[in-house]
Design an enzyme around this catalytic site. Structure first.
Site, short mmCIF file in Angstrom:
data_model
loop_
_atom_site.label_atom_id
_atom_site.label_comp_id
_atom_site.label_asym_id
_atom_site.label_seq_id
_atom_site.Cartn_x
_atom_site.Cartn_y
_atom_site.Cartn_z
N HIS A 117 37.00 34.39 36.76
CA HIS A 117 38.09 34.03 35.85
C HIS A 117 37.75 32.81 35.00
CE1 HIS A 117 39.45 31.29 39.21
NE2 HIS A 117 39.75 30.51 38.18
N ASP A 148 36.13 37.98 42.04
CA ASP A 148 36.26 36.74 41.28
C ASP A 148 35.00 35.88 41.36
OD1 ASP A 148 37.34 34.87 39.63
OD2 ASP A 148 38.95 34.23 40.98
N SER A 226 38.13 25.62 40.16
CA SER A 226 37.66 26.98 40.34
C SER A 226 36.16 27.10 40.08
CB SER A 226 38.41 27.92 39.40
OG SER A 226 39.77 27.99 39.74
#
Length: 535
Positions: A117, A148, A226
């Site tokens: 992402h 992901d 992230s």
């Protein structure tokens, strides 16, 4: 403590002096002495209790030393992304480009691991390493939106100088300390947060909509973190990727088995191929009456099959109302969980998801009271309604002002349409649910403008298989009228020649460059499909 002792001693001497001078023991002396003794005892107990409490709390850095952090710091990078997301409701155009940032870290083979992402729908990527002002251009080597994860590559030897690749470790134990490194929003420099492993379980990944193994931690994981590593000792325990927005101090880490599965698939096949599933729906067997009805013995546990995807290998061997008792000789509980590590339990699908493409799994099945063994070949099967649509332009087809698109989860999320279609399974490969996303108003479609979000079932009596099939049926129409049968028994009839003329005018009016998306265009594009927006 010394001050309290001296204070008590002074009061004791004072009371003693008064009592001696008065040639008698004062009652005040006894009262004061007892009161002070009680206070001192209470303070002592409180101090002891606090000390015991401190000894029960392990140091958050007990498995994360300064040397391990120093080593990991020279692996972590900041990822700068410029992305442009396609419009769901106007699939012929993109939204304005947006700049975001995330984290990543170096692994063996001169590769950078980050979250999918972080780089989704990117048009330009740059990476900056810790302590350097220079940004280096990066390219995506592989991406797995279900898990992901993404691999980045940088074709510049200068970047790799003094970089330390991190080694993948094992799944951490509960209550084990962990440090998360990355570049969360709110600052530009590297951030390090520490916490503990709260649980390890099957969790839904927000980005890809897939349910896979994940680690829960109370270490702070915020936007920008992230893609950064979660380290334990000198190894990484996983990749930070999401947090629970409805609760405090709940973040999630992608564990190393999922990472290894992704990296191995890319290395062996050249690209990511997805995670395998059994492609069936089931229900729990926690009700004793239900177990008795299906002739399960008192020691038997398992799950009841409700529906099987016709495109899966399981469809050839399993049946509705079969009871799956065990997977690879591991017993499945009535709650669909299996034994996992020390007194932990996890959903049985974890074992399936860790299988490679075309690997087999052994299922012990109870059918009409008799046990059977079946070897099921595993492969990813696309759902009828795609869960995501990253890194590619949406498909569409426009005719007579009607915008036809395949139903996807992003479309459902962008509208008020019911998501009940998600439960349906495809009957054949390549099948799609085609709907009318909107009607671009014109005389040709007057009276049909409220047909938004309706599924197209047939074109001139022929069942629609997917969007490409629909476009071919329309373009090859050889009758005066074009009839479309929609859901809810709705019918739409258009004069074919008038509709073709209207299509060209509608495209010009709305400055739409093409009536059909590039992925649906054949070698010979229909003359009415491509219209110059400047005409």
């Amino acid at each position: 403590m010394l001050f309290q002792f001296l204070q008590t001693l002074a009061r004791f001497c004072s009371f003693l002096l008064i009592s001696v001078i008065g040639s008698r023991f004062s009652p005040l002396f006894l009262l004061g002495y007892v009161k002070l003794q009680d206070e001192n005892q209470h303070n002592s107990e409180s101090t002891t209790l606090a000390s015991r409490t401190d000894t029960k709390q392990p140091n958050a850095a007990e498995n994360v030393t300064s040397s391990s952090i120093d080593f990991a710091v020279n692996s972590v990078v900041k990822v700068f992304t410029v992305s442009s997301v396609p419009s769901i409701l106007q699939p012929w155009r993109n939204w304005q480009q947006e700049e975001t940032s995330g984290s990543g870290f170096v692994i063996s083979g001169k590769k950078i691991l980050t979250n999918a992402h972080v780089v989704a729908d990117h048009i330009f990527l740059q990476v900056r390493k810790h302590g350097s002002p220079t940004k280096y251009k990066a390219e995506v080597r592989a991406v797995g939106h279900e898990c992901d994860l993404a691999i980045l590559e940088i074709d510049n030897e200068e970047f790799w100088e003094d970089m330390n690749p991190l080694e993948l470790g094992e799944i951490p134990s509960l209550d084990e300390s962990v440090a998360v490194l990355g570049y969360p929003h709110g600052g530009d420099s590297l951030s390090i947060t520490k916490g503990y492993v709260s649980r390890v379980e099957y969790t839904q990944y927000a980005h890809g909509g897939t349910t896979l193994l994940a680690i829960q931690t109370d270490a702070a994981i915020n936007s920008g973190n992230s893609g950064g590593p979660a380290i334990i000792g000198n190894k990484t325990a996983g990749v930070a990727f999401q947090k629970c927005t409805s609760s405090d101090n709940i973040g999630y880490i992608i564990p190393t088995p999922v990472i290894t599965h992704f990296l191995t698939a890319v290395e062996e096949n050249g690209q990511y191929g997805g995670f395998c599933t059994l492609d069936l729906s089931y229900q729990l067997m926690e009700n004793s009456q239900l177990r008795n009805h299906f002739k399960m013995g008192p020691e038997m546990t398992g799950i009841l099959i409700n529906e099987i995807n016709p495109l899966s290998d399981a469809y050839k061997r399993l049946r509705k109302d079969d009871i799956i008792l065990a997977i690879d000789d591991v017993l499945i509980g009535n709650d669909a969980k299996v034994a996992f590590r020390n007194k932990e339990r996890i959903n049985f699908n974890h074992f399936v998801s860790m299988k490679k493409l075309n690997e087999t799994v052994l299922l012990k099945v109870l059918r009409e009271g008799i046990e059977h063994d079946f070897h099921i070949s595993l492969k990813p099967v696309p759902p009828l309604v795609p869960v995501h649509q990253y890194d590619k332009l949406p498909s569409y087809y426009i005719f007579a002002g009607f915008v036809f698109v395949p139903l996807t989860q992003p479309y459902i999320d962008s509208t008020l349409i019911c998501n009940c279609a998600n439960k349906n399974m495809p009957e054949k490969a390549g099948e799609q649910l085609v709907i009318i996303s909107q009607v671009l108003a014109d005389d040709i479609n007057a009276g049909y403008t409220d047909f938004n979000d309706l599924k197209v079932i047939k074109v001139n009596g022929v069942q629609v298989e997917n969007l490409k099939h629909l476009s071919e049926l329309v373009e090859k129409c050889c009758t005066e009228d074009l009839r479309l049968d929609l859901e809810n028994e709705k019918v739409m009839v258009l004069n074919y020649e008038n509709a073709k003329e209207a299509t060209s005018l509608i495209l010009k009016l709305h400055r739409i460059p093409s009536a059909i998306s590039k992925d649906l265009q054949s070698e010979k594009v229909p003359t009415n499909a491509l219209i110059s927006s400047e005409a």
